[in-house]
Scaffold this motif. Structure first.
Motif, PDB file in Angstrom:
ATOM      1  N   ILE A  12       0.830  -1.205   0.000  1.00 24.62           N
ATOM      2  CA  ILE A  12       0.000   0.000   0.000  1.00 24.62           C
ATOM      3  C   ILE A  12       0.860   1.249   0.000  1.00 24.62           C
ATOM      4  O   ILE A  12       1.784   1.378   0.809  1.00 24.62           O
ATOM      5  CB  ILE A  12      -0.922   0.009   1.241  1.00 24.62           C
ATOM      6  N   LEU A  14       0.212   4.875   0.889  1.00 27.06           N
ATOM      7  CA  LEU A  14      -0.814   5.610   1.622  1.00 27.06           C
ATOM      8  C   LEU A  14      -0.524   7.100   1.627  1.00 27.06           C
ATOM      9  O   LEU A  14       0.600   7.523   1.907  1.00 27.06           O
ATOM     10  CB  LEU A  14      -0.902   5.100   3.063  1.00 27.06           C
ATOM     11  N   ASP A  16      -2.653   9.952   3.523  1.00 22.44           N
ATOM     12  CA  ASP A  16      -3.777  10.374   4.347  1.00 22.44           C
ATOM     13  C   ASP A  16      -3.633  11.873   4.582  1.00 22.44           C
ATOM     14  O   ASP A  16      -2.932  12.310   5.483  1.00 22.44           O
ATOM     15  CB  ASP A  16      -3.800   9.605   5.672  1.00 22.44           C
ATOM     16  N   TYR A  25       3.429   0.626   2.949  1.00 22.33           N
ATOM     17  CA  TYR A  25       3.214  -0.460   3.892  1.00 22.33           C
ATOM     18  C   TYR A  25       3.082  -1.776   3.133  1.00 22.33           C
ATOM     19  O   TYR A  25       2.380  -1.838   2.139  1.00 22.33           O
ATOM     20  CB  TYR A  25       1.940  -0.223   4.716  1.00 22.33           C
ATOM     21  N   CYS A  48      -5.365   1.608   7.156  1.00 22.38           N
ATOM     22  CA  CYS A  48      -5.004   2.842   6.462  1.00 22.38           C
ATOM     23  C   CYS A  48      -5.483   4.077   7.238  1.00 22.38           C
ATOM     24  O   CYS A  48      -4.756   5.061   7.369  1.00 22.38           O
ATOM     25  CB  CYS A  48      -5.579   2.848   5.050  1.00 22.38           C
ATOM     26  N   TYR A  49      -6.698   4.022   7.749  1.00 24.62           N
ATOM     27  CA  TYR A  49      -7.255   5.163   8.487  1.00 24.62           C
ATOM     28  C   TYR A  49      -6.546   5.398   9.814  1.00 24.62           C
ATOM     29  O   TYR A  49      -6.570   6.510  10.344  1.00 24.62           O
ATOM     30  CB  TYR A  49      -8.750   4.970   8.746  1.00 24.62           C
ATOM     31  N   ALA A  51      -3.200   4.279  10.414  1.00 30.02           N
ATOM     32  CA  ALA A  51      -1.773   3.993  10.239  1.00 30.02           C
ATOM     33  C   ALA A  51      -0.917   4.824  11.187  1.00 30.02           C
ATOM     34  O   ALA A  51      -1.044   6.048  11.260  1.00 30.02           O
ATOM     35  CB  ALA A  51      -1.357   4.245   8.796  1.00 30.02           C
ATOM     36  N   VAL A 153      -3.761   4.237  -1.816  1.00 30.31           N
ATOM     37  CA  VAL A 153      -4.875   4.666  -0.974  1.00 30.31           C
ATOM     38  C   VAL A 153      -4.676   6.132  -0.621  1.00 30.31           C
ATOM     39  O   VAL A 153      -3.673   6.501  -0.004  1.00 30.31           O
ATOM     40  CB  VAL A 153      -4.969   3.814   0.308  1.00 30.31           C
ATOM     41  N   VAL A 160     -12.098   7.732   0.954  1.00 29.71           N
ATOM     42  CA  VAL A 160     -10.912   6.980   0.554  1.00 29.71           C
ATOM     43  C   VAL A 160     -11.026   6.697  -0.936  1.00 29.71           C
ATOM     44  O   VAL A 160     -12.087   6.324  -1.433  1.00 29.71           O
ATOM     45  CB  VAL A 160     -10.728   5.683   1.378  1.00 29.71           C
TER      46      VAL A 160
END
Length: 180
Positions: A12, A14, A16, A25, A48-49, A51, A153, A160
């Motif tokens: 992933i 990411l 955010d 990740y 993910c939310y 992390a 993501v 998302v």
């Protein structure tokens, strides 16, 4: 002979933007024989939310004493207890007594009934935050689930944007349960 878990890999990237968390990740996820792709995807999205350093998947469905994910301090204290699905109020009380923060990523059939039946009891637990994914969005995103996944993501304003290496993009909203 009991069925064994199926192993999935998710690489992933990411971004955010809501929390200013960025990183790559490599996750290894065990899909329990009784678990659906939908539930596994919610576990990945919950990761993910949330992390952060020391966030890990637990034994999940294989252990009644652990959440799906948790983040522990180096001294062993549970900083975040993260549940996926529609946990019982008793389970959330237990989590509240053991962790500094409890997050629930709810989804699935009967979600509105579960919430209606448990809203007052959950509201009395100040450490518990409950958010949910829309069923249709989540089911559509399950089309991107493969044994090995390369995912991008992006999270912004609780939305998302999930992109696969094959070029498929899925959009999922995460809402506070009070918005139902």
């Amino acid at each position: 002979m009991a069925e064994k878990a199926t192993i999935y890999k998710a690489n992933i990237q990411l971004a955010d933007m809501d929390r200013q968390v960025y990183g790559d990740y490599s996750l290894t996820i065990a899909l329990h024989p009784s678990e659906t792709h939908e539930r596994m995807l919610v576990r990945i999205l919950a990761f993910c939310y949330c992390a952060a350093e020391n966030l890990v998947f637990t034994r999940g469905l294989s252990s009644v004493d652990e959440p799906d994910l948790w983040r522990k301090h180096d001294d062993g204290r549970i900083l975040e207890w993260i549940e996926v699905g529609q946990p019982s109020v008793e389970r959330l009380k237990k989590a509240s007594s053991q962790a500094e923060s409890v997050k629930v990523f709810a989804y699935g059939r009967g979600l509105d009934i579960w919430w209606k039946n448990n809203i007052s009891a959950i509201a009395s637990l100040p450490k518990v935050q409950v958010q949910c994914f829309g069923t249709g969005e989540l089911q559509a995103a399950c089309a991107g689930v493969e044994k090995t996944m390369n995912l991008s993501v992006s999270i912004t304003e609780n939305m998302v944007y999930l992109s696969t290496a094959e070029g498929n993009t899925y959009t999922l909203g995460l809402r506070e349960m009070r918005d139902l």
